[in-house]
Design a protein around this motif. Structure first.
Motif, PDB file in Angstrom:
ATOM      1  N   ALA A 308      96.395 -48.872  23.524  1.00 53.53           N
ATOM      2  CA  ALA A 308      97.432 -48.193  22.744  1.00 53.53           C
ATOM      3  C   ALA A 308      98.419 -49.196  22.150  1.00 53.53           C
ATOM      4  O   ALA A 308      98.974 -48.965  21.077  1.00 53.53           O
ATOM      5  N   TYR A 309      98.582 -50.321  22.824  1.00 50.39           N
ATOM      6  CA  TYR A 309      99.506 -51.327  22.293  1.00 50.39           C
ATOM      7  C   TYR A 309      99.064 -51.851  20.927  1.00 50.39           C
ATOM      8  O   TYR A 309      99.865 -52.352  20.156  1.00 50.39           O
ATOM      9  N   ASN A 312     100.150 -48.838  18.637  1.00 51.11           N
ATOM     10  CA  ASN A 312     101.530 -48.386  18.745  1.00 51.11           C
ATOM     11  C   ASN A 312     102.401 -49.055  17.687  1.00 51.11           C
ATOM     12  O   ASN A 312     102.279 -50.240  17.429  1.00 51.11           O
ATOM     13  N   SER A 314     105.335 -49.516  18.114  1.00 51.54           N
ATOM     14  CA  SER A 314     106.524 -49.938  18.856  1.00 51.54           C
ATOM     15  C   SER A 314     107.079 -51.274  18.372  1.00 51.54           C
ATOM     16  O   SER A 314     108.258 -51.557  18.508  1.00 51.54           O
TER      17      SER A 314
HETATM   18  C1  LIG Z   1     104.804 -47.086  22.019  1.00 57.09           C
HETATM   19  O1  LIG Z   1     106.061 -47.182  21.368  1.00 57.09           O
HETATM   20  C2  LIG Z   1     107.116 -46.425  21.964  1.00 57.09           C
HETATM   21  C3  LIG Z   1     108.387 -46.662  21.212  1.00 57.09           C
HETATM   22  O2  LIG Z   1     108.158 -46.743  19.862  1.00 57.09           O
HETATM   23  C4  LIG Z   1     107.299 -46.813  23.415  1.00 57.09           C
HETATM   24  O3  LIG Z   1     108.235 -45.951  24.023  1.00 57.09           O
HETATM   25  C5  LIG Z   1     105.968 -46.711  24.161  1.00 57.09           C
HETATM   26  O4  LIG Z   1     106.129 -47.194  25.467  1.00 57.09           O
HETATM   27  C6  LIG Z   1     104.920 -47.530  23.462  1.00 57.09           C
HETATM   28  N1  LIG Z   1     103.671 -47.424  24.168  1.00 57.09           N
HETATM   29  C7  LIG Z   1     102.797 -48.394  24.177  1.00 57.09           C
HETATM   30  C8  LIG Z   1     101.559 -48.168  24.957  1.00 57.09           C
HETATM   31  O5  LIG Z   1     102.982 -49.428  23.557  1.00 57.09           O
END
Ligand SMILES: *[C@@H]1O[C@H](CO)[C@@H](O)[C@H](O)[C@H]1NC(C)=O
Ligand SMILES: *[C@@H]1O[C@H](CO)[C@@H](O)[C@H](O)[C@H]1NC(C)=O
Ligand SMILES: *[C@@H]1O[C@H](CO)[C@@H](O)[C@H](O)[C@H]1NC(C)=O
Ligand SMILES: *[C@@H]1O[C@H](CO)[C@@H](O)[C@H](O)[C@H]1NC(C)=O
Ligand SMILES: *[C@@H]1O[C@H](CO)[C@@H](O)[C@H](O)[C@H]1NC(C)=O
Length: 494
Positions: A308-309, A312, A314
């Motif tokens: 997922a990273y 993501n 994120s």
């Molecule tokens: C994905 O991104 C969100 C914030 O944008 C974060 O809370 C979450 O932990 C992230 N998960 C992974 C698997 O990176």
């Protein structure tokens, strides 16, 4: 073995004969940079993702025999596999080490070959792999430039299926008596002005990067190039590895939160011949906890992490800072450190440990715990950095890599050292072409890209060794002594 792609010729307007120096530079897209790249040599590198390793295609001997060598800043010998080497001829060896030789050298076919029969060649890398044979001298052609009479190893016994292009300090050669390395000869033969080169590995998703001897390419990095000193051996004062002080490492999340995991300087070695990055175990553990990664290095040799990273948004980055607050900062995006290669290993028989929360979507993580107090920043770090190695002034300059760019603006590195120059202002977008070769302005002598070996070609069979990433650093007790001597033993958190 995979067939090599056809040679791709690139503009070759630069002349090595002129004595003219680069005096001005143009960074604009349309403005042609001065055609004065006389003493810099561009060598394309190839990245085959999980295959690990960056290969340069060079030729040795007269007439030239093409070999593909792993580009390694962590060692200093150039060596080739003899066509009669045990790994190249024995099916038992090939079975044990997972494949035959990539490209070999046949001494009798070269009229310029000189055996140095009384100079034994024996090298062992940190991962236990190695090669034995004797040294020889011959011409080597790299990036279209001929270097005369380089001392090279000729491997008769090897557990590695390709030779290496060691471009480290001459003090680190495997021979008992140091001899001039390829970098020394480039300078001595007037092919570059100073013993320095730049390495741009490019993004994980890109097929290739480049190495530029004697030059800096301002299109390949963002912002300022900032230099930090190379750390010498603490006891002898000799420089033999590209060891630098990693002063901080911060996990930086887009929501504004951050987690600084290294606050005190740790000596690390910049090592392009190492696939992964090795940090102090305590720090690696901390990162695994923060990201929910599973450390299985003791058994399968991998650290597992949720794929997922990779998807993501994120925007997590690993921010590496060197040499203190005003030193270079390289931000490694999480998708450069999370490798989607586990399924390939599973097909090869890797047993994934049971009970992982992300078992259906499992990736591997490119930061591992280091061993024996030797911490290496390998390709999972280096792809995000533009790094200039100056072996004469003992400096390494770094900047954030401008990945995927196809542009090029090369400046010669003069005797004064790494030029104080800025790169481009922002990251290139979607510029990656099929070849990644430099676009207009990249008027450099260059050679072709190689295909790299299958992931299973050069490694031992079986998950344990197969997944243990190669660490080509020459195993030297001195290295540990050097680093601890310099930085203080207290900094080692083993
Ligand atoms: C994905 O991104 C969100 C914030 O944008 C974060 O809370 C979450 O932990 C992230 N998960 C992974 C698997 O990176
Ligand atoms: C090289 O020789 C040494 C000493 O004989 C031996 O231990 C080592 O295994 C050899 N390496 C290879 C790659 O054959
Ligand atoms: C974290 O990232 C932001 C930009 O996203 C940057 O301004 C900041 O300097 C970074 N923090 C660290 C500690 O690297
Ligand atoms: C580089 O190119 C690849 C493939 O096109 C893309 O996935 C990646 O996001 C690009 N990286 C950057 C930083 O633009
Ligand atoms: C990389 O390796 C894969 C798998 O071995 C192969 O299919 C692919 O063609 C290689 N790519 C390059 C650019 O060599």
């Amino acid at each position: 073995m995979r067939v090599l792609p056809a040679l791709v010729a690139v503009g070759c307007a630069a002349s090595f004969a002129t004595a003219q120096r680069v005096v001005s530079m143009g960074i604009g897209k349309t403005k042609r940079p001065p055609p004065l790249h006389k003493r810099s040599i561009l060598q394309e590198l190839n990245n085959n993702l999980t295959g690990g390793g960056y290969y340069a295609e060079v030729s040795v001997g007269t007439p030239p025999q093409t070999v593909r060598l792993i580009v390694d800043t962590g060692s200093s010998d150039v060596w080739v596999l003899d066509s009669d080497a045990n790994l190249c001829t024995s099916s038992i060896m090939q079975e044990e080490y997972g494949g035959g030789c990539i490209a070999t050298f046949d001494p009798p076919e070269s009229s310029t070959y000189t055996a140095l029969s009384d100079a034994p060649f024996q090298i062992v890398y940190l991962d236990g792999s190695g090669a034995n044979g004797t040294y020889f001298q011959d011409h080597i052609n790299i990036g279209g430039t001929e270097i005369e009479s380089l001392q090279m190893g000729l491997a008769e016994d090897s557990t590695i299926n390709s030779g290496l292009l060691g471009i480290g300090y001459s003090a680190n050669v495997a021979a008992r008596d140091p001899y001039p390395t390829i970098i020394d000869l480039l300078e001595e033969q007037g092919l570059i002005a100073i013993r320095a080169y730049s390495l741009w590995l490019n993004a994980y998703s890109a097929d290739m990067g480049t190495i530029l001897f004697g030059g800096v390419d301002t299109e390949k990095f963002l912002g300022e190039l900032i230099a930090v000193p190379v750390l010498p051996d603490g006891r002898t004062g000799i420089y033999h590895s590209f060891a630098v002080a990693l002063s901080s490492l911060t996990l930086n999340y887009t929501d504004g939160s951050s987690d600084t995991v290294i606050q005190q300087p740790v000596p690390v070695i910049l090592d392009s011949g190492t696939t992964l990055t090795y940090l102090p175990p305590r720090i690696a553990d901390y990162i695994y906890n923060a990201l929910g990664a599973v450390d299985d290095t003791w058994y399968t040799g991998l650290v597992y992490i949720d794929c997922a990273y990779l998807r993501n948004e994120s925007g997590l980055t690993f921010d590496f800072q060197f040499g203190g607050d005003s030193g270079p900062l390289v931000r490694v995006p999480v998708n450069e450190v999370v490798l989607d290669n586990v399924m390939e290993y599973v097909e090869m028989g890797l047993p994934i440990p049971p009970g992982m929360p992300f078992a259906d979507d499992v990736c591997s993580f490119g930061i591992h715990p280091g061993d024996q107090g030797i911490y290496l920043l390998g390709d999972t770090f280096l792809r995000s950095a533009y790094v200039v190695y100056d072996l004469e002034n003992h400096e390494v300059a770094m900047a954030q890599a401008n990945v995927n760019t196809t542009r090029s603006n090369v400046l010669e590195i003069t005797r004064d050292g790494i030029p104080d120059v800025s790169g481009v202002a922002s990251q290139a977008t979607a510029e990656q072409t099929a070849t990644g070769l430099p676009g207009p302005g990249g008027e450099l002598p260059t050679v072709t890209v190689t295909a790299s070996p299958d992931p299973d070609d050069g490694e031992n069979a079986g998950p344990k060794t197969l997944t243990a990433p190669p660490a080509w650093e020459v195993a030297a007790v001195a290295a540990v002594a050097a680093l601890s001597g310099l930085m203080g033993v207290g900094l080692f958190v083993l």
